[in-house]
Motif scaffolding. Structure first.
Motif, PDB file in Angstrom:
ATOM      1  N   GLY A   1     -10.956   8.104  -5.484  1.00 14.00           N
ATOM      2  CA  GLY A   1     -11.802   8.625  -4.569  1.00 14.00           C
ATOM      3  C   GLY A   1     -13.148   8.095  -3.588  1.00 14.00           C
ATOM      4  O   GLY A   1     -13.658   7.407  -2.754  1.00 14.00           O
ATOM      5  N   ASP A   2     -13.774   7.032  -5.065  1.00 15.56           N
ATOM      6  CA  ASP A   2     -15.127   5.888  -5.335  1.00 15.56           C
ATOM      7  C   ASP A   2     -14.383   4.999  -4.394  1.00 15.56           C
ATOM      8  O   ASP A   2     -15.163   4.413  -3.464  1.00 15.56           O
ATOM      9  CB  ASP A   2     -14.903   5.403  -6.059  1.00 15.56           C
ATOM     10  CG  ASP A   2     -16.394   4.782  -6.994  1.00 15.56           C
ATOM     11  OD1 ASP A   2     -17.456   4.899  -6.652  1.00 15.56           O
ATOM     12  OD2 ASP A   2     -15.686   3.561  -6.758  1.00 15.56           O
ATOM     13  N   GLU A   3     -13.029   4.404  -4.540  1.00 15.10           N
ATOM     14  CA  GLU A   3     -12.623   2.712  -4.618  1.00 15.10           C
ATOM     15  C   GLU A   3     -12.796   3.365  -2.873  1.00 15.10           C
ATOM     16  O   GLU A   3     -12.376   1.919  -2.510  1.00 15.10           O
ATOM     17  CB  GLU A   3     -11.360   2.399  -5.145  1.00 15.10           C
ATOM     18  CG  GLU A   3     -11.990   2.246  -6.097  1.00 15.10           C
ATOM     19  CD  GLU A   3     -11.044   1.751  -7.207  1.00 15.10           C
ATOM     20  OE1 GLU A   3      -9.486   2.569  -6.150  1.00 15.10           O
ATOM     21  OE2 GLU A   3     -10.424   1.510  -8.152  1.00 15.10           O
ATOM     22  N   GLU A   4     -11.444   4.090  -2.530  1.00 15.76           N
ATOM     23  CA  GLU A   4     -11.300   4.681  -0.868  1.00 15.76           C
ATOM     24  C   GLU A   4     -12.543   4.702   0.410  1.00 15.76           C
ATOM     25  O   GLU A   4     -12.469   4.271   1.139  1.00 15.76           O
ATOM     26  CB  GLU A   4     -10.102   5.484  -0.613  1.00 15.76           C
ATOM     27  CG  GLU A   4      -9.445   5.624   0.699  1.00 15.76           C
ATOM     28  CD  GLU A   4      -8.674   6.581   1.052  1.00 15.76           C
ATOM     29  OE1 GLU A   4      -8.020   6.862   1.723  1.00 15.76           O
ATOM     30  OE2 GLU A   4      -8.143   6.867   0.020  1.00 15.76           O
ATOM     31  N   GLY A   5     -13.436   6.048  -0.232  1.00 16.10           N
ATOM     32  CA  GLY A   5     -14.408   6.302   0.073  1.00 16.10           C
ATOM     33  C   GLY A   5     -14.440   7.000   1.807  1.00 16.10           C
ATOM     34  O   GLY A   5     -12.471   7.532   1.693  1.00 16.10           O
ATOM     35  N   CYS A   6     -15.628   7.635   2.421  1.00 25.47           N
ATOM     36  CA  CYS A   6     -14.973   8.691   3.320  1.00 25.47           C
ATOM     37  C   CYS A   6     -14.588   7.574   4.515  1.00 25.47           C
ATOM     38  O   CYS A   6     -15.785   5.986   4.537  1.00 25.47           O
ATOM     39  CB  CYS A   6     -15.843   9.781   3.775  1.00 25.47           C
ATOM     40  SG  CYS A   6     -16.196  10.905   2.641  1.00 25.47           S
ATOM     41  N   THR A   7     -14.500   7.778   5.686  1.00 21.38           N
ATOM     42  CA  THR A   7     -13.859   7.330   6.625  1.00 21.38           C
ATOM     43  C   THR A   7     -14.856   7.830   8.088  1.00 21.38           C
ATOM     44  O   THR A   7     -14.777   9.344   8.561  1.00 21.38           O
ATOM     45  CB  THR A   7     -12.665   6.284   6.789  1.00 21.38           C
ATOM     46  OG1 THR A   7     -11.728   7.538   6.975  1.00 21.38           O
ATOM     47  CG2 THR A   7     -12.120   5.494   6.071  1.00 21.38           C
ATOM     48  N   PHE A   8     -15.035   6.726   9.084  1.00 21.65           N
ATOM     49  CA  PHE A   8     -15.878   7.303   9.936  1.00 21.65           C
ATOM     50  C   PHE A   8     -15.108   6.569  11.623  1.00 21.65           C
ATOM     51  O   PHE A   8     -15.394   5.950  11.947  1.00 21.65           O
ATOM     52  CB  PHE A   8     -17.109   7.483   9.995  1.00 21.65           C
ATOM     53  CG  PHE A   8     -18.094   8.277  11.634  1.00 21.65           C
ATOM     54  CD1 PHE A   8     -17.974   9.268  11.848  1.00 21.65           C
ATOM     55  CD2 PHE A   8     -18.247   6.766  12.156  1.00 21.65           C
ATOM     56  CE1 PHE A   8     -18.761   9.470  13.019  1.00 21.65           C
ATOM     57  CE2 PHE A   8     -19.179   7.574  13.336  1.00 21.65           C
ATOM     58  CZ  PHE A   8     -19.774   8.677  13.938  1.00 21.65           C
ATOM     59  N   GLU A   9     -14.116   7.559  12.344  1.00 21.68           N
ATOM     60  CA  GLU A   9     -14.134   6.613  13.057  1.00 21.68           C
ATOM     61  C   GLU A   9     -13.918   8.390  14.731  1.00 21.68           C
ATOM     62  O   GLU A   9     -13.411   9.273  14.862  1.00 21.68           O
ATOM     63  CB  GLU A   9     -12.687   6.671  12.922  1.00 21.68           C
ATOM     64  CG  GLU A   9     -11.799   5.792  14.559  1.00 21.68           C
ATOM     65  CD  GLU A   9     -10.762   5.711  13.757  1.00 21.68           C
ATOM     66  OE1 GLU A   9      -9.821   4.379  14.713  1.00 21.68           O
ATOM     67  OE2 GLU A   9      -9.879   5.724  12.755  1.00 21.68           O
TER      68      GLU A   9
END
Length: 596
Positions: A61-69
Motif C-alpha cells: 500500500g505504501d509503494e502503490e499509494g493512492c491515485t487521483f484522476e
C-alpha cells in the motif's frame, strides 16, 4: 529480513486484567456484557484480522499509494477488499451505540484494537479512525434527525466520515477560517470554501462520505467565537436514506506525502454544498473538540502501534543478523559470528523501545478505562474525576506516544543498519509513517502548550490533582515494601521534581507567558516519563506477586527486568527535561526576529 508483526496479546492481557482490572468496566451501567472473557475473545479476533488482512497490505500500500484522476481517488490494490472484510467483521461498530446498530462495547476495548490496527497498517486505520471521530461528534451534538439518518451508516461502515478544519491560509489558528455557510429557506445551509489536509476526504472504500466542516455564518463574530459546525455529505441521502444527488463538494487534489501514502490526504472544494448545522450557531469549535480530543488520544495510539511494530521487527533482525563476537567472548559457537543482539548498544536500543512501549501501553489503557468511567459511572462526582484525568493526560498521550513512535522507528532503523535504510525491509516506512503523528491533530508543541497553558490551571489545579494525588498515595503506601524499594525510590524522586517544576512553572508563567511557552515541551516530556514510572511501579508490583505465586514466572521476570531498566536507564532523562524546563525563556527569546 522483512518487517514482522504479531499482536502482543500476552502483554495486552497483563495490562488489562492484572494491572488495571478491566473487570470493573463490566460493573458500569450499559457495559454488563463487557466481561474479561469478551475482551479476550474480541482481541483474539482483532489480532487475526490485523495480522492476516491488514499487515500484508502495509508495504504494498505504501509503494502503490493512492491515485487521483478526474476527481476520483482510488486506494491501493487490496484495500477495498480488506475494508469490506473489516466492516463485515463489525469492527467499525465495536464501540458505537446499539441504538444505531453498534455493539456498545467499551471505549477501552476499541482503544486496544486501534493499537493493533496502527501496528499492522496505519494508513488503512486512518479511514475507520476518521469515521469514528465523526460518529462521536454527531452523536454528542447533532439533532435527533441527523443522528437517525447518519449514525447507523457510520456505525456499520458503509459510510465514512472526515473532519474539515484546516484551510490553505490557516492551521492551528482556526479563528482565521474563511469558509462560509449561508442559511437556506429549508433550514439547511450552503457551504463554500476550501479545506486542505483532509484525511480520507475522498476514496473508493464507502458509498458515501460525511464531512464535518467548520465554517462561519454571515453574521459570525470575529475569531473562534464565530465558528459553526456543519454536516456536509458527499451524496445527499434521499427519502429512504440512500445516497442520491451529488453534493457540491469535490476533491481538487491529493497530497504527495512523506508517509501514510495509502491514506488519501485531500484538498476539498465546497461550492454551494448543502449542509446541516451540528450543535448551536457559533459553537462549532466546542462541538468539533468532541472529535478532536478523541482523535488526539487515537493518534497517541498510532504512535504506540508503530513503536510496537518497530520493536518487533528490530528484535527479529537483531536475533538473526550476525556480526562479530560478544565483548565478553563467543556466545554462539555454532555460528560464524554472534547475532548482534549480544552487543550492549543494540540491547540498549531494544530495551529502550520495549520499556517505552510497555509503559506507554499501560498509561494509555489506563486513560482508556477512565474514558469509560467518565461516560458510564452512576456517580456524577466519579464521572467528573475520570473526565478530569482524561483531559489532563490527553496532550501527554498524544505528544509523548507519537514522539515515542517516531523515536522507536528510528531506533529500529539503527538496529537494522544499512538494511533499515532501504525499502525492502520495511523499517524505513515506520519512520516516514510515524512522522505525521507528531504533526496532525495539533502539533506536539501545541499539545505541550495546551498542557501548560490550559490543563495545569484548570479548576485551580483540579485536573492536576487527579494524577498527583494517586501517585503520591501510591508512593506513600509502597515506599516501605522491600520488594519494590529499588523501583519506588527513583519514581518518588522523579515525582518530587515534577511537583517542583509544576510549582515553579506556575509562578514564572504568571509573570511572563513566554516562560510557559519555553518550558512547555520539556515539561510535558518530564511529566510523561514520571507517568510511565508510575505505571512501571504498578506493573512491577503485580509481577512480583505473580512470581511469588508461581504464575507464568518467565513472563513476569521479564516484566521486572524491563521495569528495572526503565527506572535506571530511561527515567533519568527527566533530569535533563527538568533542567531545560526550569532554565527559563531568556535565551530562547534573546534573538531578534531578523537575527535568525
Amino acid at each position: 529480513m522483512a518487517a514482522t508483526y504479531k499482536a502482543p496479546l500476552r502483554d495486552i492481557r497483563f495490562v488489562l486484567h492484572d494491572v488495571l482490572d478491566v473487570s470493573r468496566i463490566s460493573r458500569l451501567p450499559g457495559y454488563e456484557d463487557a466481561t474479561p472473557d469478551i475482551f479476550d475473545a474480541v482481541l483474539e479476533e482483532a489480532a487475526k484480522m490485523c495480522e492476516n488482512e491488514l499487515f500484508p497490505l502495509n508495504r504494498p500500500g505504501d509503494e502503490e499509494g493512492c491515485t487521483f484522476e478526474n476527481g476520483v481517488v482510488r486506494t491501493p490494490r487490496g484495500f477495498k477488499e480488506a475494508y469490506a472484510t473489516f466492516i463485515e467483521g463489525g469492527w467499525t461498530a465495536l464501540a458505537t451505540h446499539p441504538e444505531y446498530g453498534g455493539q456498545g462495547l467499551p471505549k477501552t476495548l476499541n482503544f486496544v484494537v486501534e493499537e493493533m490496527i496502527c501496528s499492522a497498517n496505519l494508513a488503512f486505520g486512518m479511514y475507520p479512525g476518521l469515521s469514528a471521530g465523526a460518529y462521536n461528534a454527531i452523536a454528542a451534538h447533532a439533532s435527533d434527525e441527523l443522528k437517525a439518518r447518519y449514525l447507523p451508516k457510520l456505525s456499520d461502515g458503509t459510510w465514512s466520515g472526515t473532519m474539515c478544519l484546516t484551510e490553505p491560509h490557516c492551521g492551528t489558528d482556526l479563528g482565521l477560517i474563511r469558509t462560509k455557510a449561508v442559511p437556506a429557506d429549508d433550514g439547511s445551509f450552503r457551504i463554500t470554501g476550501t479545506k486542505i489536509f483532509i484525511s480520507a476526504g475522498e476514496h473508493d472504500l464507502t458509498e458515501n462520505i460525511i464531512h464535518l466542516v467548520l465554517a462561519k455564518l454571515p453574521d459570525a463574530p470575529e475569531g473562534t467565537r464565530g465558528i459553526s459546525l456543519f454536516l456536509v455529505p458527499k451524496f445527499i441521502p434521499d427519502a429512504n436514506g440512500a445516497p442520491a444527488e451529488r453534493n457540491g463538494v469535490a476533491c481538487g487534489a491529493i497530497e504527495h506525502k512523506m508517509g501514510i501514502k495509502a491514506s488519501a490526504t485531500c484538498v476539498l472544494n465546497f461550492d454551494d454544498a448543502v449542509g446541516w448545522m451540528v450543535g448551536k450557531p457559533h459553537r462549532g469549535l466546542q462541538a468539533m473538540f468532541t472529535m478532536m480530543n478523541v482523535a488526539r488520544l487515537a493518534v497517541g495510539m498510532q504512535g504506540l502501534g508503530i513503536g510496537e511494530a518497530a520493536y518487533q521487527g528490530a528484535v527479529a533482525y537483531a536475533l538473526d543478523r550476525t556480526s562479530g563476537r560478544a565483548l565478553t567472548g563467543t556466545k554462539y559457537p555454532d555460528r560464524s559470528a554472534d547475532p548482534i543482539v549480544v552487543h550492549p548498544d543494540v540491547r540498549r536500543n531494544l530495551m529502550t523501545m520495549r520499556a517505552l512501549n510497555e509503559g506507554a501501553r499501560a498509561l494509555s489503557y489506563w486513560i482508556g478505562t477512565e474514558i469509560d468511567v467518565s461516560h458510564h459511572h452512576p456517580d456524577p462526582a466519579v464521572r467528573q474525576e475520570a473526565d478530569d484525568l482524561v483531559q489532563l493526560m490527553t496532550p501527554i498521550i498524544k505528544a509523548f506516544l507519537t514522539d515515542l513512535g517516531f523515536d522507536n522507528a528510528n531506533r529500529g532503523v539503527q538496529i537494522y543498519g544499512g538494511h533499515g535504510y532501504i525499502r525492502e525491509h520495511g523499517m524505513e516506512q515506520y519512520v516516514r509513517d510515524a512522522r505525521i503523528t507528531q504533526l496532525y491533530e495539533g502539533t506536539n508543541g501545541i499539545q505541550a502548550m495546551d498542557l501548560v497553558g490550559r490543563k495545569l490551571s484548570a479548576g485551580m489545579g483540579r485536573l492536576l490533582r487527579r494524577f498527583f494525588h494517586p501517585a503520591d498515595a501510591y508512593i506513600a503506601a509502597k515506599k516501605s515494601d522491600p520488594a519494590l524499594k529499588e523501583l519506588i525510590g527513583p519514581f518518588a524522586k522523579a515525582f518530587q521534581r515534577l511537583q517542583q517544576a509544576t510549582a515553579g512553572l506556575a509562578q514564572k508563567a504568571m509573570a511572563n507567558p513566554d516562560e510557559a511557552g519555553a518550558a512547555a515541551s520539556p515539561y510535558l516530556r518530564m511529566f510523561a516519563l514520571v507517568a510511565l514510572a508510575f505505571m512501571w511501579a504498578k506493573m512491577a508490583e503485580v509481577a512480583t506477586v505473580k512470581i511469588a505465586a508461581g504464575e507464568d514466572v518467565d513472563f513476569h521476570q521479564r516484566k521486572l527486568k524491563t521495569a528495572r531498566f526503565f527506572m535506571e536507564q530511561v527515567l533519568p532523562e527527566h533530569l535533563a527535561a527538568f533542567a531545560v524546563a526550569m532554565a527559563g525563556a531568556k535565551t530562547v527569546m534573546a534573538m531578534a526576529d531578523d537575527e535568525f
